[in-house]
Write a protein that holds these residues in place. Structure first.
Motif, short mmCIF file in Angstrom:
data_model
loop_
_atom_site.label_atom_id
_atom_site.label_comp_id
_atom_site.label_asym_id
_atom_site.label_seq_id
_atom_site.Cartn_x
_atom_site.Cartn_y
_atom_site.Cartn_z
N TYR A 59 1.02 -1.27 -0.15
CA TYR A 59 -0.11 0.25 -0.06
C TYR A 59 0.66 1.12 0.07
N VAL A 60 1.74 1.01 0.39
CA VAL A 60 2.85 2.47 0.70
C VAL A 60 4.01 2.32 -0.45
N PHE A 61 4.50 1.24 -1.31
CA PHE A 61 5.04 1.57 -2.46
C PHE A 61 4.50 0.63 -3.53
N GLY A 62 3.56 0.08 -3.32
CA GLY A 62 2.69 -0.55 -5.09
C GLY A 62 2.41 0.20 -5.89
N GLY A 63 2.13 1.50 -5.85
CA GLY A 63 2.34 2.64 -6.17
C GLY A 63 3.13 2.83 -7.74
N GLY A 64 3.99 2.50 -7.04
CA GLY A 64 5.37 3.17 -8.37
C GLY A 64 5.97 1.68 -8.52
N MET A 65 5.30 0.71 -8.49
CA MET A 65 5.81 -0.52 -8.43
C MET A 65 5.52 -1.50 -9.88
N ALA A 66 6.64 -2.11 -10.91
CA ALA A 66 6.08 -1.85 -12.34
C ALA A 66 5.62 -3.61 -11.93
N VAL A 67 4.90 -3.52 -13.20
CA VAL A 67 4.62 -5.47 -12.74
C VAL A 67 4.85 -5.86 -14.58
N PRO A 68 5.72 -6.82 -14.61
CA PRO A 68 5.48 -7.61 -15.75
C PRO A 68 4.46 -7.45 -16.40
N GLY A 69 3.82 -7.88 -17.48
CA GLY A 69 2.97 -7.57 -18.15
C GLY A 69 1.95 -7.36 -18.26
N LEU A 233 2.33 -21.18 -11.28
CA LEU A 233 1.28 -22.18 -10.32
C LEU A 233 0.08 -21.47 -9.67
N PHE A 234 0.47 -20.56 -9.24
CA PHE A 234 -1.57 -20.00 -8.79
C PHE A 234 -2.21 -18.91 -9.82
N GLY A 235 -1.05 -18.63 -10.80
CA GLY A 235 -1.54 -17.77 -11.88
C GLY A 235 -1.40 -16.38 -11.74
N ASN A 236 -0.50 -15.71 -10.84
CA ASN A 236 -0.27 -14.45 -10.43
C ASN A 236 0.53 -13.48 -11.45
N PRO A 237 0.71 -12.44 -11.94
CA PRO A 237 1.88 -12.06 -13.09
C PRO A 237 3.05 -11.68 -12.61
N GLY A 238 3.64 -11.73 -13.25
CA GLY A 238 5.50 -12.24 -13.12
C GLY A 238 6.02 -13.05 -13.22
N ALA A 239 5.50 -14.31 -13.73
CA ALA A 239 5.60 -15.53 -14.36
C ALA A 239 6.43 -15.36 -15.30
#
Length: 277
Positions: A59-69, A233-239
């Protein structure tokens, strides 16, 4: 009148020795669980610490993090935090083993007519039980912040299995360090080892945002392999990814823990047997 104490006979067959070791190991496990029951504050603090990190990064840093895809950062974050929780367990294992060794408890166990493997076996079972509880707390935290698994219960169970395998590998690292470094005050040295390994991974940031040399180090971190495999395996982004290590994350999520176990389990047993030398 004199009284003679006769030591119990060591079982002769392999099956009998196994039952003896399991029974003694369970007794040591109950001893460790009893200590936790008498000091629940330490257990609760250990369970809540990763939750605070999730809230801070999510919640504090998440807004500035890049997620692949693209995708939700907290869904990217949670598999990384599950693996980080497995790593943090090294400190708890180290502290418990080092404290028993410093207070002479380990020497007392070694003088008793119990199976030689009972102490390390009991420690490992107790810590794995605590790990399961901690992982359940983290999964509940993930669900609360919006994380979900999307690939079905079987693949989610496989991801949990990889996480527990990683913890089992780190457990033997903690036991070895606890028997080697001395008293529990040396936990600072363990933290100096653990924290850089944890943050120099893909737990909080995509390695594609890092300089080339740093990204390579982070991708070859054993934690990153488990993180990438569990995200898939979880189907979450970043794999996934374009490098060899990223494309073979599932394989390396097995190879790295098995390699650590192959190295540190025999080292721990050898160190335990040589404590009085």
């Amino acid at each position: 009148m004199s009284m003679t104490v006769t030591a119990p006979e060591i079982p002769r067959t392999a099956a009998a020795r196994l039952r003896w070791a399991l029974a003694d190991g369970w007794t040591v496990t109950l001893r460790d669980l009893t200590h936790w029951a008498r000091k629940p504050g330490q257990v609760v603090a250990g369970l809540l610490f990763p939750v605070m990190i999730v809230l801070m990064f999510g919640y504090v840093f998440g807004g500035g993090m890049a997620v692949p895809g693209g995708g939700d950062y907290r869904e990217y974050l949670m598999p990384g935090m599950y693996a980080m929780t497995m790593l943090f367990g090294i400190e708890a294992t180290f502290t418990a083993v080092a404290r028993d060794a410093a207070k002479g408890v380990t020497d007392r166990f070694r003088s008793l007519p119990i199976a030689s493997s009972a102490v390390v076996l009991g420690r490992s079972v107790a810590d794995m039980l605590n790990t399961v509880l901690g992982l359940l707390v983290m999964i509940a935290c993930g669900l609360a912040v919006g994380w979900r698994w999307h690939e079905g219960a079987v693949r989610a169970a496989l991801a949990v299995g990889l996480l527990l395998l990683l913890r089992f590998a780190f457990l033997w690292v903690g036991i070895y360090l606890g028997l080697t470094l001395g008293g529990p005050e040396a936990v600072m040295a363990v933290q100096i080892l653990v924290w850089p390994i944890g943050f120099l991974s893909s737990a909080f940031a995509w390695t594609g945002t890092m300089p080339g040399w740093l990204a390579a180090v982070a991708e070859w971190n054993p934690l990153s392999a488990t993180m990438a495999a569990t995200r898939d395996l979880f189907g979450n982004p970043g794999a996934g990814g374009t490098t060899w290590i990223a494309e073979h994350a599932a394989v390396m999520a097995l190879v790295w823990p098995l390699l650590l176990i192959a190295v540190f389990l025999p080292l721990s047993v050898r160190r335990y047997r040589r404590l009085d030398r």
